[in-house]
Design an enzyme around this catalytic site. Sequence first.
Site, short mmCIF file in Angstrom:
data_model
loop_
_atom_site.label_atom_id
_atom_site.label_comp_id
_atom_site.label_asym_id
_atom_site.label_seq_id
_atom_site.Cartn_x
_atom_site.Cartn_y
_atom_site.Cartn_z
N GLU A 77 79.51 52.47 16.29
CA GLU A 77 79.58 51.35 15.34
C GLU A 77 78.61 50.27 15.80
O GLU A 77 78.75 49.71 16.88
CB GLU A 77 80.99 50.76 15.31
N ASP A 113 83.31 51.56 19.52
CA ASP A 113 83.34 50.23 18.92
C ASP A 113 82.23 49.33 19.47
O ASP A 113 81.94 49.34 20.69
CB ASP A 113 84.71 49.63 19.28
C1 GLC Z 1 84.61 46.09 15.90
C2 GLC Z 1 85.87 46.31 15.11
C3 GLC Z 1 86.47 44.99 14.79
C4 GLC Z 1 86.79 44.28 16.06
C5 GLC Z 1 85.57 44.19 16.96
C6 GLC Z 1 85.91 43.80 18.33
O1 GLC Z 1 83.65 45.45 15.17
O2 GLC Z 1 85.60 47.05 13.97
O3 GLC Z 1 87.62 45.12 14.01
O4 GLC Z 1 87.28 43.02 15.79
O5 GLC Z 1 84.90 45.42 17.07
O6 GLC Z 1 86.50 44.85 19.02
#
Ligand code: GLC
Length: 679
Positions: free
Chosen positions: A371, A301
């Site tokens: 991500e 993440d």
């Molecule tokens: C990522 C997740 C999102 C979350 C953020 C903080 O972007 O996809 O849902 O709020 O990280 O962890």
Amino acid sequence: MELGECTRNPGYRDSDGTVSAADTNTTVPEEKVDSTSVKLEQHPAEEKYMQFKPYAGMPKEVLLLYSSQARYRVTREIMFWLTVACTLALVAVTIAVIAMSPRCMGWWQTTPVYQVYPRSFHDSDGDGVGDLKGIQQKLDHFQYLNIKAVWISPFYRSPMKDFGYDVEDFRDIDPLFGTMKDFEELLAEMHSRDLKLIMDFIPNHTSDRHRWFNLSRTRDPHYEDYYVWTDCNASNPKPNNWVSIFGNSSWTYDEVRGQCYLHQFLKEQPDLNFRNPDVRQEIVDLIHFWLGKGVDGFRMDAVKHILEASHLRDEPQVDPNQPPETVTTEWDLHSDYTTSQVGLHDLLREWRAVIDTYSREPGRYRFLVTESYDYDEVWKTMMYYSTPLVKESDFPFNFYLLDLPQNTSGLWAKHLVHLWMGNMPKGKWANWVVGNHDRSRIASSAGQAYTRVINMLLLTLPGTPTTYYGEEIGMENINITESQVQDPAGKYNKSLSRDPERSPMQWSGDMNAGFNIKTNITWLPVHPNYESVNVEVQKEDEGSVLAQYRFLNTLRQSELPFLRGWFCYVHADANVFSYLRELDGLDRAFLMVLNFGKESVITDLSSVLELPDQLKVVMSTNSANNGKVLKKSQIMTEVGEGLVLQYSTGTRFNPNHPDQCYISEKACYMKVMDILYKC
Ligand code: GLC
Ligand code: MG
């Protein structure tokens, strides 16, 4: 040469059972004399041998006699060299086969990745929130879809300020979702069904309720520097102009410690300090913890936020004339000091190396996807692929197709596809995302008319498709009233709420769409269209979004051109985006004609000489057109219609148009042996 002893065959018995002379001692001396006088050139042993006939075996000296004769010697030599030649040939063939075989594809390449948002997938205990047991009860769905990899958004123990992305204990399961036993059972059941489980991993921050944070704010010597702390003014706690992704300053004053801490997301999500080696070790330990439990990979993440500049200088404003006090969103600043800092990729490489130590067991490859939204800075995203020798993620998520609804046209679709294909390092594996828990559902933002053609694009492009739960049935956003807002981002600004795309999965026309069949509670409202848009109804309908998804996924996995063939742009205009998939050596190829535009059109591809005149519709998103044979000069598509056209040809498109074509790893098909080889 002393051969006497060898000429005897003491154990020999005549067929009538009488013991031979050799056994009777009386003749032994005589015999010994005779046999010791053997002279090879006169072949006396041969004579003796004849006398002692029949023999059970040929004595050595006789063997030597025969063996030196030319007919045996030459034959022997021929046999010897033949054996050597055959062995060498076999070794050479083996090496050639190994060298010529294209790499086997990983499970993360052959199957789509399906994202489960656990709160919303299936509620087994009737509390209105989905759970792990609920997921386990629905594993048939993945098998029905022929999907083998499931990424489950976080289910760690959490105060749920950001619905699980604020982790209180990385080694525990939140009671809302179940217990560690439930998790272990789910994983075991998934593995027994040949399904892979990808966990969400959140390295950037913890919950403010995490033990580490409590120890850090009380200045426990070991934990003191676990987070990013700095002195600040309690009444105006803004040591610099950095802003949170959810809006406003990314600094919060902590009364206990009397300092400010950094949070790039919610104030309840303090950023870990990755400049502290103990923090880095904690994360490595957690990776070991979950891989040791047997999970098949991680979705990492928010990776670009992991490190921030230690100098804490103000970030430059996008608009230098904007009054600084109005700078409140990430779009107001160039995030030069809070994202993609030097050292980030070293961390990822280190984690990758740990992950790889678990991939050595046969058939247990562990996967990593990162991500990072880098928007127009595509190269930043591509860096997560790393280099041919040093690996990071198997692929970074490709979010560009999320922008499809901005401008539904063939040219725009091609542009977005090309953002990835044109920038991806050579030899790497692509991937495509059309929705997730942070973005509006594409069926809503693009419009239902395009749902099917978008799924067709997703499943026929080269690379791994990702499907957010519900996309396989065309689920849409729900409408949320102010009082229904659950998402913290929505509380800051309702238009930023991610609740609309997180509504309960629509399984059937039953109560709560089959999401919770025990009580009448659901944490977010079910979409009112659930009676027609649900899995059960669509399973019965051959022309449904679900049926088409399933067909396309099966086609993708069974037809080599889709899985590992060339991808070539053929045509793009205001309406249509067209590309083909072909494999060298294979006569069967596929042409995709997808209408993303606003009008029905006839596309004329007669100038594409490599295409035969006739093309067969293997699948149209409008099932009435299935099976039709079309002329390449007259390919009719309606708005939102997509066609998979199959054709047979000996002429490949890619050699004549190298600039329009991509392949991740080249392979050719050999018809006579029905194999693939590197070419
Ligand atoms: C990522 C997740 C999102 C979350 C953020 C903080 O972007 O996809 O849902 O709020 O990280 O962890
Ligand atoms: Mg950080």
